[in-house]
Design a protein around this motif. Structure first.
Motif, short mmCIF file in Angstrom:
data_model
loop_
_atom_site.label_atom_id
_atom_site.label_comp_id
_atom_site.label_asym_id
_atom_site.label_seq_id
_atom_site.Cartn_x
_atom_site.Cartn_y
_atom_site.Cartn_z
N PRO A 29 5.00 -8.14 -8.88
CA PRO A 29 4.43 -7.94 -7.93
C PRO A 29 5.17 -8.72 -6.74
N LEU A 30 5.30 -8.78 -5.46
CA LEU A 30 5.88 -9.40 -4.57
C LEU A 30 5.14 -9.49 -3.27
N GLU A 31 5.41 -10.74 -2.59
CA GLU A 31 4.73 -10.77 -1.12
C GLU A 31 5.86 -10.64 -0.10
N LEU A 32 5.68 -9.73 0.87
CA LEU A 32 6.45 -9.26 1.75
C LEU A 32 5.83 -9.44 3.29
N VAL A 33 6.81 -9.05 4.21
CA VAL A 33 6.41 -9.28 5.58
C VAL A 33 6.93 -7.91 6.13
N ALA A 34 5.85 -7.13 6.36
CA ALA A 34 5.86 -5.71 6.82
C ALA A 34 5.18 -5.17 8.06
N LEU A 35 5.41 -4.23 8.64
CA LEU A 35 4.66 -3.40 9.62
C LEU A 35 3.53 -2.62 8.86
N ILE A 36 2.18 -2.69 9.14
CA ILE A 36 1.50 -1.75 8.96
C ILE A 36 0.53 -1.14 10.01
N ARG A 37 0.53 0.10 10.06
CA ARG A 37 -0.27 0.78 11.04
C ARG A 37 -1.05 1.68 10.34
N THR A 38 -2.57 1.52 10.80
CA THR A 38 -3.81 2.47 10.24
C THR A 38 -4.26 3.07 11.49
N GLY A 39 -5.17 3.98 11.13
CA GLY A 39 -6.00 4.48 11.98
C GLY A 39 -5.44 5.87 12.38
N VAL A 40 -5.88 6.24 13.80
CA VAL A 40 -5.25 7.58 14.25
C VAL A 40 -3.85 7.62 14.47
N GLY A 54 -4.94 16.84 5.36
CA GLY A 54 -5.79 16.35 4.22
C GLY A 54 -5.93 14.73 4.10
N LEU A 55 -4.94 13.94 4.55
CA LEU A 55 -4.93 12.39 4.23
C LEU A 55 -6.17 12.05 5.00
N ALA A 56 -6.53 10.74 4.34
CA ALA A 56 -7.77 9.95 4.71
C ALA A 56 -7.33 9.44 6.09
N SER A 57 -8.22 9.24 7.08
CA SER A 57 -7.99 8.64 8.27
C SER A 57 -7.91 7.13 8.24
N SER A 58 -8.23 6.49 7.02
CA SER A 58 -7.95 5.11 6.83
C SER A 58 -6.50 4.54 6.23
N GLY A 59 -5.84 5.66 6.11
CA GLY A 59 -4.47 5.47 5.66
C GLY A 59 -3.37 5.11 6.90
N LEU A 89 17.20 1.38 9.41
CA LEU A 89 16.45 0.19 9.61
C LEU A 89 15.61 -0.04 8.90
N ARG A 90 14.64 0.91 8.29
CA ARG A 90 13.36 0.49 7.74
C ARG A 90 13.15 1.66 6.52
N LEU A 91 12.45 1.14 5.58
CA LEU A 91 11.97 1.90 4.18
C LEU A 91 10.45 2.25 4.90
N ILE A 92 10.03 3.65 5.07
CA ILE A 92 8.80 3.86 5.49
C ILE A 92 8.10 4.80 4.66
N CYS A 93 6.78 4.21 4.59
CA CYS A 93 5.97 4.56 3.55
C CYS A 93 4.46 5.21 4.01
N ASP A 94 4.33 6.30 3.54
CA ASP A 94 2.99 6.88 4.12
C ASP A 94 1.98 6.25 3.24
N LEU A 95 0.87 5.79 3.58
CA LEU A 95 -0.11 4.96 2.83
C LEU A 95 -1.52 5.78 2.85
N GLY A 96 -2.13 5.96 1.74
CA GLY A 96 -3.35 6.53 1.65
C GLY A 96 -4.53 5.43 1.11
N ASP A 97 -5.70 5.96 1.00
CA ASP A 97 -6.76 5.08 0.35
C ASP A 97 -6.40 4.98 -1.24
N ALA A 98 -6.49 3.64 -1.71
CA ALA A 98 -6.18 3.10 -3.15
C ALA A 98 -7.59 3.59 -3.93
N ASN A 99 -7.55 4.04 -4.97
CA ASN A 99 -8.45 4.33 -5.93
C ASN A 99 -8.83 3.32 -6.88
#
Length: 123
Positions: free
Chosen positions: A37-48, A65-70, A113-123
């Motif tokens: 595990p590693l602590e990072l500084v990154a941008l997270i954008r959530t919601g609409v 079908g992605l959850a809106s909280s991703g 420039l950036r590594l971009i990850c699509d986020l969803g709800d964690a189970n």
């Protein structure tokens, strides 16, 4: 684009918008023993997310079908050049109330420039 100018721009954006994130490497449903595990500084954008859809090679209809909280995680590639984020890994938004946990649904490594990850709800 000039590399120094690019790095300065990314640094300025991150200084204002980035937050502390903990990356939790996973192998299936268990922690991956080969990646710490590693602590990072990154941008997270959530919601609409209609305005900034990232297709990952799929149509927007495939994303409905992605959850809106991703959301999306954007990581400065020059700050973490050797970091390997994978589908199924988890990220914890440490600066947010309740430290919400997200699962990485897709990783887009095509940007210089950036590594971009699509986020969803964690189970």
């Amino acid at each position: 684009m000039d590399r120094a100018l690019r790095d300065e721009l990314v640094g300025e954006v991150d200084e204002i918008w980035a937050e502390q994130v903990r990356h939790l490497p996973m192998r299936g449903a268990a922690p991956d023993p080969e990646r710490a595990p590693l602590e990072l500084v990154a941008l997270i954008r959530t919601g609409v997310r209609d305005i900034e859809q990232v297709s990952f090679g799929r149509s927007n209809a495939a994303r409905s079908g992605l959850a809106s909280s991703g959301g999306f995680l954007r990581l400065d590639r020059t700050a973490y050049p050797d970091l390997a984020l994978r589908k199924g890994d988890k990220v914890v938004a440490l600066d947010r109330e309740g430290a919400p946990v997200f699962e990485i649904m897709q990783v887009d490594d095509r940007s210089h420039l950036r590594l971009i990850c699509d986020l969803g709800d964690a189970n």
